[in-house]
Design a protein around this motif. Structure first.
Motif, PDB file in Angstrom:
ATOM      1  N   VAL A  34      -3.374  -0.998  -3.314  1.00 23.40           N
ATOM      2  CA  VAL A  34      -4.236  -1.088  -2.143  1.00 23.40           C
ATOM      3  C   VAL A  34      -4.907  -2.454  -2.124  1.00 23.40           C
ATOM      4  O   VAL A  34      -5.913  -2.682  -2.767  1.00 23.40           O
ATOM      5  CB  VAL A  34      -5.306   0.016  -2.147  1.00 23.40           C
ATOM      6  N   VAL A  39       0.827  -1.210   0.000  1.00 23.98           N
ATOM      7  CA  VAL A  39       0.000   0.000   0.000  1.00 23.98           C
ATOM      8  C   VAL A  39       0.862   1.262   0.000  1.00 23.98           C
ATOM      9  O   VAL A  39       0.652   2.185  -0.775  1.00 23.98           O
ATOM     10  CB  VAL A  39      -0.937   0.010   1.227  1.00 23.98           C
ATOM     11  N   MET A  45       1.173   5.334   6.445  1.00 32.25           N
ATOM     12  CA  MET A  45       1.655   4.441   5.383  1.00 32.25           C
ATOM     13  C   MET A  45       2.863   5.053   4.686  1.00 32.25           C
ATOM     14  O   MET A  45       3.087   6.247   4.702  1.00 32.25           O
ATOM     15  CB  MET A  45       0.552   4.170   4.386  1.00 32.25           C
ATOM     16  N   ILE A 103      -2.539   2.480   8.078  1.00 33.90           N
ATOM     17  CA  ILE A 103      -2.878   3.889   7.920  1.00 33.90           C
ATOM     18  C   ILE A 103      -2.816   4.619   9.253  1.00 33.90           C
ATOM     19  O   ILE A 103      -2.348   5.754   9.325  1.00 33.90           O
ATOM     20  CB  ILE A 103      -4.266   4.030   7.262  1.00 33.90           C
TER      21      ILE A 103
END
Lengths: 332, 253, 288
Positions: A56, A50, A259, A255
């Motif tokens: 993703v 990611v 990231m 997150i």
């Protein structure tokens, strides 16, 4: 302090401090931190996709669960399996799965990619949930933890809490330094280039697909490492470890931590597991603890809306180092 | 004249019912700048995309040194020695200027895909990147983050990245767009300097620049070649004069 | 396997496919028009089913329950769009995934608090509680036929709405060129709110009418969501036509799969998806 020196030495200091942790002799906390460290490997492996490759994936639990099931199915039923061959074999299975699905999912982009990775993970979920292969929805018990012997000598006894802890810590540290090394290499720079501007990388002559596939396979192997260790720690596997809740959770860790930074992924794993522990603590929250996912859900939404760069981003904005962006690619 | 390094035969691109490029045949030679001009929407950028592999052609051939490369992917074509710059700046904004050029340079050294040694540790790759930045006039900006460059400098970086891949064929899509007079002048000098050992296709609107560098000129209108030849031939062509009615100053510029 | 049996499976497959279409059409429209990936779409289906169950036990009548529940879900959809999803239009898909994942957790826990974690059943409305005999011992329930009919009518209405009305024209224009629509002075925000609310209501309605056929269970939302993702991938993002084709395909494949190869029925849809990905990565009706 010089930022470069800090990022060079701080991880070693942190690893050293963590190595001392079992000396506190608290079974509960040693187990908890073991779990956190395993999740840190899991989060770093997803961050590779990611945060560094721009892919993703919402199906990363597939590798976590696959390696766990591989251990449970490959070992003898009531005796201990040998880690020497079950670990590489489990990771190998994850790599093969990553390569096969990667060939398909990497043909898609954006929203498609998210949905397709999720769907393939869900396919695995149904294989283990619906067929008798992996004990159906009940899963399989792993009665004896794998052995790590050299000849007759017991190198690490995984049944012992602190020895297992140190082994996990060693794997977490190794994953961190390995990934940091890789991300600072030409290969790693290529991945970040693909994340930033895939089209231009192609025009510059990079066979983008092959790099993405390599990254996908590496992330699958590391995700598998986390899943293998988790299966050893908990002593059983069931379809839940492959579920999309697991994929969502690890994405949240990445997150939440921030990231595109490895320390962010580790930080995110810590914050998330501890948060989960606190929110579901009945002594503190009573009946509400049963519905801890409500608070977690709201928190996840708040992070998505107001903390897009995560905790690592928050720290950076306090430090206000102007060259942070420039170092992003190499910084751990 | 020597054999063309790159030529197209009947190259055509259709988008649904719209024909963007129709039956275009042209050739590029080392030591020559082949300029393609024409009004907006004439299909010049589409033509570039067909040559670079960004788009697959609907019909026709693209022959690079005797080999038909039509339909190959852009990374394959790039590795065969065809480099391009983009009309709309297409760089890595969060990276330093040097890293932009270094990545481009790295693509030419496949062994640099080694996974454990530091990306900056390859003298050959670094040297090529620095040389490309110097050539494009960006040597003094190497450590800046690309996003902080001026528009003109970003255009220069675009060219530098293209050069760092050491192409033999250069496809330059409006390299002067948005540049000031001083920067434009430098770019024209750079193109002249590159001509000696490159085959260059240049798409450009700036007629001063066009006539300063062009060895051959192709005029495109509505996806078709209206006229092609030396600048003098094209200037004298009745078809071109008819098409550019009132555009006298453009052609004599 | 005789003809009547095959006919029953065929009808079941079509009925399941049509139901999937109701859920996935909203999903694909929201994807295609707003560019939003909404993981919580399955929760709307779940909410619909629970609303139908609780309102039906209060009023004693499923039809009344549905009549009350539909406006509620429309309001829910409008509120969610205005308060939450509007903030996501310009965000990276990553954050859309994360936010809507959080939303699922919220919906699941609220469901657990309000309605509990038990499995419930809803009675088939008395009026439709009959069977059509096919052979001596095989018959087909009227309710399933009725559902299929309602789904078909809704699909037709959706088609007419998108192809023939001014609103539909704006929806189609909005999908291809947001700035252009805005410059024409059309209120794109209103269109987004309406489309989103319509998607929510369709998914919830599917949950309501399906409640008597399959029990109302806590995990029903996530299962239907993933199948709908597969539908959207196969049909092509943003294509309502594609959603219809893929829904029917999957409905039939799963139904016949359960009869012919019960052990692998769960996998068939994913194999179908893999085949489509190899053959047409942009989906059957997707734009390249």
């Amino acid at each position: 302090m010089n930022h470069g020196a800090l990022s060079r030495w701080l991880p070693w200091v942190v690893v050293g401090l963590f190595a001392l942790f079992p000396l506190l002799e608290s079974t509960f906390y040693t187990q908890l931190v073991t779990k956190v460290l395993i999740m840190a490997i899991f989060a770093m492996s997803l961050d590779l996709l990611v945060g560094y490759t721009g892919l993703v994936s919402f199906g990363h639990a597939a590798y976590f669960g696959l390696a766990g099931y591989a251990l449970a199915l490959m070992g003898p039923k009531y005796e201990a399996a040998s880690l020497w061959w079950t670990l590489p074999a489990s990771l190998g299975i994850c790599v093969v799965f990553a390569l096969v699905t990667g060939l398909l999912v990497l043909r898609t982009r954006g929203i498609y990619f998210i949905m397709v990775t999720l769907a393939f993970a869900q396919m695995l979920f149904f294989i283990f949930h619906d067929t008798k292969l992996g004990g159906g929805s009940d899963g399989i018990y792993i009665y004896a933890k794998p052995t790590m012997n050299l000849g007759e000598t017991v190198l690490v006894n995984l049944e012992k809490l602190d020895q297992f802890y140190w082994l996990v810590l060693a794997f977490t540290a190794a994953s961190f330094f390995l990934l940091r090394r890789i991300l600072g290499s030409s290969f790693g720079r290529t991945l970040v280039g693909i994340k930033v501007n895939e089209h231009r990388m192609r025009a510059l002559g990079f066979p983008v697909f092959r790099y993405q596939l390599a990254s996908f396979a590496l992330a699958g192997a590391l995700g598998g490492l986390a899943g293998y260790l988790a299966a050893v720690q908990f002593g059983f596997v069931n379809p839940e470890i492959l579920s999309w809740h697991q994929s969502g959770m690890v994405l949240m860790m990445v997150i939440l931590g921030g990231m595109g930074t490895l320390h962010g992924a580790v930080l995110g794993a810590f914050a998330f597991v501890l948060l989960q522990e606190v929110l579901s603590n009945q002594a503190w929250f009573g009946v509400a603890a049963k519905h801890w996912q409500l608070a977690m859900g709201i928190l996840i939404m708040l992070v998505a809306l107001y903390l897009p760069q995560g905790l690592a981003g928050l720290m950076n904005s306090f430090r206000r180092k102007p060259q942070v962006e420039a170092e992003e690619g190499a910084d751990g | 004249m020597a054999e063309a390094i790159l030529r197209t035969e009947g190259l055509t691109k259709r988008f649904g019912g719209l024909v963007a490029v129709s039956d275009v045949s042209l050739d590029l030679h080392v030591g020559e700048v082949h300029v393609v001009i024409g009004p907006n929407g004439a299909g010049k950028s589409t033509l570039t995309n067909l040559l670079s592999g960004d788009l697959p052609p609907s019909a026709g051939r693209v022959v690079l040194e005797g080999r038909d490369i039509a339909g190959l992917s852009s990374d394959q074509i790039s590795r065969m020695g065809v480099g391009r710059s983009y009309q709309k700046t297409n760089i890595f904004l969060p990276f330093t200027v040097f890293e932009n050029a270094r990545l481009a340079s790295q693509s030419r050294t496949p062994h640099a895909t080694r996974v454990f040694s530091r990306a900056e540790g390859y003298a050959e790759i670094n040297a090529r990147a620095h040389a490309a930045l110097e050539a494009a006039g960006l040597g003094h900006r190497a450590e800046r983050v690309a996003a902080t460059l001026s528009h003109g400098e970003q255009r220069q970086l675009e060219i530098a990245m293209c050069l760092a891949t050491q192409p033999r064929v250069l496809l330059l899509d409006e390299p002067l767009a948005g540049m000031g007079p001083h920067e434009s002048q430098r770019m024209v000098e750079l193109i002249k300097k590159l001509t000696a050992d490159h085959a260059i296709m240049l798409i450009e609107h700036d007629m001063d620049a066009v006539f300063a560098v062009a060895h051959r000129l192709t005029v495109m209108v509505n996806g078709e070649v209206l006229e092609s030849g030396t600048p003098e031939q094209v200037r004298a062509s009745p078809a071109v004069q008819a098409a550019y009615l009132g555009g006298e100053e453009m052609l004599h510029g | 396997m005789d003809l009547a049996f095959i006919l029953i499976q065929l009808l079941n497959g079509l009925q399941y496919g049509l139901l999937l279409f109701l859920v996935s059409s909203g999903l694909t429209l929201v994807f295609g028009i707003m560019g939003i990936i909404n993981l919580a779409h399955g929760s709307f289906y779940m909410v619909g089913a629970y609303l139908a169950w609780s309102l039906a036990s209060m009023t004693g009548n499923l039809a009344t329950a549905i009549a009350i529940a539909i406006p509620l879900t429309v309001v829910l959809g409008m509120a969610l769009e205005k308060l939450l999803f509007r903030q996501l239009y310009t965000r990276d898909h990553l954050y859309q995934v994360l936010l809507t994942y959080g939303l699922i957790l919220v919906f699941e826990e609220l469901r657990s608090i309000i309605w509990g974690d038990d499995v419930h059943g809803v009675a088939v409305p008395a009026l439709l509680n009959a069977s059509i005999p096919l052979t001596e011992n095989l018959s087909y329930p009227v309710y399933r036929l009725a559902i299929s009919g309602v789904c078909l009518l809704l699909a037709l209405a959706l088609y007419l709405l998108i192809q023939k009305t001014r609103l539909g024209m704006m929806i189609r224009a909005g999908a291809s060129n947001r700035d252009m629509v805005q410059s024409l002075g059309i209120d794109i925000k209103l269109i987004y709110t309406l489309v989103f609310a319509m998607g929510v209501a369709l998914a919830a309605f599917a949950g309501m009418i399906n409640a008597p056929l399959s029990s109302v269970t806590p995990n029903m939302g996530s299962h239907v969501l993933i199948i709908c993702f597969v539908v959207v991938v196969i049909g092509g993002i943003g294509s309502v036509k594609g959603a219809m084709a893929a829904s029917l395909m999957i409905g039939l494949a799963e139904t016949f799969g359960q009869v012919l190869v019960p052990d692998f029925a769960g996998m068939i849809v994913y194999v179908l998806m893999a085949v489509v990905l190899v053959w047409r990565p942009e989906g059957l009706f997707g734009r390249k």
